[in-house]
Design a protein around this motif. Structure first.
Motif, PDB file in Angstrom:
ATOM      1  N   ARG A 185      45.293  37.277  40.924  1.00 32.43           N
ATOM      2  CA  ARG A 185      44.926  38.438  40.108  1.00 32.43           C
ATOM      3  C   ARG A 185      46.031  39.483  40.140  1.00 32.43           C
ATOM      4  O   ARG A 185      46.348  40.106  39.121  1.00 32.43           O
ATOM      5  CB  ARG A 185      43.613  39.035  40.615  1.00 32.43           C
ATOM      6  CG  ARG A 185      43.064  40.145  39.716  1.00 32.43           C
ATOM      7  CD  ARG A 185      41.733  40.659  40.213  1.00 32.43           C
ATOM      8  NE  ARG A 185      40.715  39.642  40.107  1.00 32.43           N
ATOM      9  CZ  ARG A 185      40.113  39.055  41.147  1.00 32.43           C
ATOM     10  NH1 ARG A 185      40.445  39.414  42.371  1.00 32.43           N
ATOM     11  NH2 ARG A 185      39.194  38.136  40.984  1.00 32.43           N
ATOM     12  N   GLU A 189      48.164  40.761  37.018  1.00 31.06           N
ATOM     13  CA  GLU A 189      48.165  42.189  36.733  1.00 31.06           C
ATOM     14  C   GLU A 189      49.584  42.702  36.520  1.00 31.06           C
ATOM     15  O   GLU A 189      49.857  43.478  35.603  1.00 31.06           O
ATOM     16  CB  GLU A 189      47.505  42.923  37.913  1.00 31.06           C
ATOM     17  CG  GLU A 189      47.064  44.332  37.628  1.00 31.06           C
ATOM     18  CD  GLU A 189      46.272  44.908  38.783  1.00 31.06           C
ATOM     19  OE1 GLU A 189      46.899  45.407  39.736  1.00 31.06           O
ATOM     20  OE2 GLU A 189      45.031  44.855  38.746  1.00 31.06           O
ATOM     21  N   GLN A 250      41.125  39.854  26.983  1.00 27.97           N
ATOM     22  CA  GLN A 250      41.479  41.160  27.532  1.00 27.97           C
ATOM     23  C   GLN A 250      40.249  41.948  27.977  1.00 27.97           C
ATOM     24  O   GLN A 250      40.307  42.672  28.978  1.00 27.97           O
ATOM     25  CB  GLN A 250      42.273  41.966  26.492  1.00 27.97           C
ATOM     26  CG  GLN A 250      43.542  41.302  26.005  1.00 27.97           C
ATOM     27  CD  GLN A 250      44.513  40.954  27.124  1.00 27.97           C
ATOM     28  OE1 GLN A 250      44.366  41.400  28.253  1.00 27.97           O
ATOM     29  NE2 GLN A 250      45.496  40.129  26.810  1.00 27.97           N
ATOM     30  N   ARG A 253      39.478  40.733  31.231  1.00 27.57           N
ATOM     31  CA  ARG A 253      40.373  41.347  32.210  1.00 27.57           C
ATOM     32  C   ARG A 253      39.838  42.713  32.640  1.00 27.57           C
ATOM     33  O   ARG A 253      39.922  43.089  33.818  1.00 27.57           O
ATOM     34  CB  ARG A 253      41.772  41.497  31.608  1.00 27.57           C
ATOM     35  CG  ARG A 253      42.817  42.021  32.588  1.00 27.57           C
ATOM     36  CD  ARG A 253      44.101  42.383  31.849  1.00 27.57           C
ATOM     37  NE  ARG A 253      44.667  41.249  31.142  1.00 27.57           N
ATOM     38  CZ  ARG A 253      45.459  40.348  31.698  1.00 27.57           C
ATOM     39  NH1 ARG A 253      45.763  40.456  32.977  1.00 27.57           N
ATOM     40  NH2 ARG A 253      45.933  39.347  30.989  1.00 27.57           N
ATOM     41  N   ASN A 257      38.971  43.549  36.441  1.00 24.79           N
ATOM     42  CA  ASN A 257      39.681  44.618  37.143  1.00 24.79           C
ATOM     43  C   ASN A 257      38.723  45.646  37.729  1.00 24.79           C
ATOM     44  O   ASN A 257      38.903  46.109  38.862  1.00 24.79           O
ATOM     45  CB  ASN A 257      40.665  45.310  36.195  1.00 24.79           C
ATOM     46  CG  ASN A 257      41.963  44.545  36.046  1.00 24.79           C
ATOM     47  OD1 ASN A 257      42.054  43.377  36.424  1.00 24.79           O
ATOM     48  ND2 ASN A 257      42.972  45.179  35.488  1.00 24.79           N
TER      49      ASN A 257
END
Length: 370
Positions: A185, A189, A250, A253, A257
Motif C-alpha cells: 500500500r 501510495e 480511485q 483507493r 486510505n
C-alpha cells in the motif's frame, strides 16, 4: 508624465534656448549699438552687461533644472534598478525596489519588483518542497523498515520452529501477510503521489451502482479487518438504483486510505470501523467512522494537507508518510465532490465525503417528436 514626453520637452528646450539667446543678443545689439541717435553712457553699457549676464544665468539655470529633472526621471531609477540586479545576482531577494515614478522606467522597475517577489516565492516554495521531500524520505524509510523488520522476525521464528502449533503458525503467517500489505500500500501510495505532482492521474470514469460497488468494497476491506481483529460494519441507506459517475479504482483507493489510516491509529482493544452510505439529495454521502484515538481540534483543519501529521503520529511508532489523506482529497475534488472530518480525542474520527448522483435527462415525447 511619460518618459518620451519628458525627453521631448528637454530636447525642445535645449534646442530653442541657444536660438532664443542668439536672437536676444542680435536684438539688443541692433537696437542699442546700431542706433545712431542714441548716445551711450557708462550706465547704459553696465545695464547691457547686467542684462546679458542675467540672460546667461537664466539659460544655465534652466539647463541645470532640466538636467536634474531628466536625472531624477531616468538615471536615478536606473541606478536603483542596477543595485537591485546586483542584489539578485548575489542571491539576496529580501529587499524592496521602491520607485515612485509612473513613466516607462517606473513601470520597468515595478515589473522588476514583481519579478523579485515571484522569484522569492519560488525560492521559498522550493525550500519548502526540499524540506518536505527530505521528511518524506525519512518517513518512507521508517515505514518500510518497520514491516520489513517484523516480517524478518516472524520468518526467522517460523524457520527456528518457534511457531510450533498450527494456531501460532497461522498467526505468524497472517501477520506477515498484513505487513506485506502495508508495504504494498505504501509503494502504491508513493507511485500515485508522483502522478499527482505531474498531473498525470489515470482516471477512468464510468457509471457505478452505489449499492453493489460499496458492498463489494466493504467485503474486500472486511477480509483484512478480520485478520487484524477489527470489527467492520457496513450500512447502506440509499436505493438500489442510485448511480454515480466515478473512477472505481480511485474511489476504492479513497476507501482503503481512510480505513488504513483508521487502523494505523487504532488504540482500542476492540477496534470498530463503520462504513455508512447515506442519501444527501443530489449527492451520496459516505461516512467512515472509527473508535480510534481521535484527532485534536488544533490538528483537524490540516489533516488533508500534504505531509501534515499530527503530533501524536509523529511520536508514534506507526510513523506515516503524511500523503495518504492529501491523495484522498485530491481524488474526491477531481470527482467534483468534497471531503471533511469530525473527531474527538479518545473517542474516534469520522471521515465524510460526497459524490454527485448521476441523473439522466429524459426528454418529453413532444420534444422528441420535434
Amino acid at each position: 508624465m511619460k518618459l518620451r514626453t519628458k525627453l521631448g520637452i528637454a530636447f525642445v528646450t535645449f534646442s530653442l534656448l541657444p536660438v532664443l539667446f542668439t536672437l536676444l543678443l542680435l536684438f539688443m545689439g541692433r537696437f542699442f549699438l546700431m542706433n545712431p541717435f542714441m548716445s551711450y553712457s557708462k550706465e547704459v553699457r553696465a545695464l547691457l552687461v547686467q542684462m546679458l549676464m542675467l540672460a546667461i544665468c537664466m539659460v544655465v539655470f534652466i539647463c541645470a533644472a532640466l538636467t536634474v529633472w531628466v536625472y531624477r526621471s531616468v538615471l536615478q531609477p536606473l541606478g536603483k534598478l542596477q543595485e537591485a540586479t546586483r542584489q539578485i545576482r548575489d542571491g539576496n531577494l529580501d529587499f524592496t525596489l521602491e520607485v515612485e515614478e509612473e513613466d516607462e522606467i517606473g513601470q520597468l522597475c515595478q515589473d522588476f519588483e514583481e519579478m523579485r517577489i515571484r522569484l522569492k516565492e519560488n525560492a521559498e516554495e522550493k525550500l519548502q518542497y526540499d524540506t518536505e521531500s527530505k521528511e518524506l524520505i525519512s518517513n518512507i524509510s521508517h515505514d518500510l523498515k518497520t514491516p520489513i523488520t517484523a516480517i524478518k522476525g516472524y520468518v526467522e521464528g517460523i524457520m527456528d520452529g518457534v511457531a510450533s502449533s498450527p494456531e501460532k503458525l497461522e498467526k505468524y503467517i497472517r501477520t506477515i501477510y498484513n505487513k506485506a500489505n502495508d508495504m504494498d500500500r505504501l509503494i502504491d501510495e508513493l507511485t500515485f503521489y508522483s502522478k499527482i505532482d505531474t498531473n498525470k492521474i489515470p482516471y477512468t470514469f464510468s457509471k457505478i451502482n452505489v449499492d453493489s460497488y460499496f458492498h463489494d468494497c466493504a467485503e474486500e476491506v472486511g477480509i483484512e479487518m478480520e485478520s487484524r481483529g477489527i470489527e467492520l460494519g457496513y450500512f447502506n441507506y440509499v436505493g438500489t438504483d442510485v448511480v454515480v459517475i466515478a473512477d472505481a479504482e480511485q474511489i476504492k483507493r479513497v476507501i482503503n486510505n481512510i480505513v488504513s489510516n483508521s487502523v494505523k491509529y487504532m488504540d482500542k482493544e476492540h477496534g470498530v470501523i463503520n462504513i455508512r452510505i447515506r442519501d444527501a439529495g443530489d449527492f451520496i454521502q459516505v461516512e467512515i467512522e472509527d473508535n480510534g484515538r481521535g484527532i485534536g481540534a488544533r490538528d483537524l483543519p490540516y489533516i488533508f494537507d500534504r505531509f501534515y501529521r499530527t503530533d501524536s503520529s509523529r511520536n508514534s511508532a506507526q510513523g506515516g508518510s503524511g500523503i495518504g489523506l492529501s491523495i484522498v482529497r485530491k481524488i474526491i475534488e477531481d470527482h467534483g465532490g468534497r471531503i471533511w472530518a469530525t473527531s474527538r480525542e479518545g473517542v474516534g474520527t469520522e471521515m465524510n465525503f460526497v459524490l454527485r448522483k448521476y441523473q439522466e435527462v429524459i426528454l418529453d415525447e413532444q420534444d422528441s417528436d420535434h
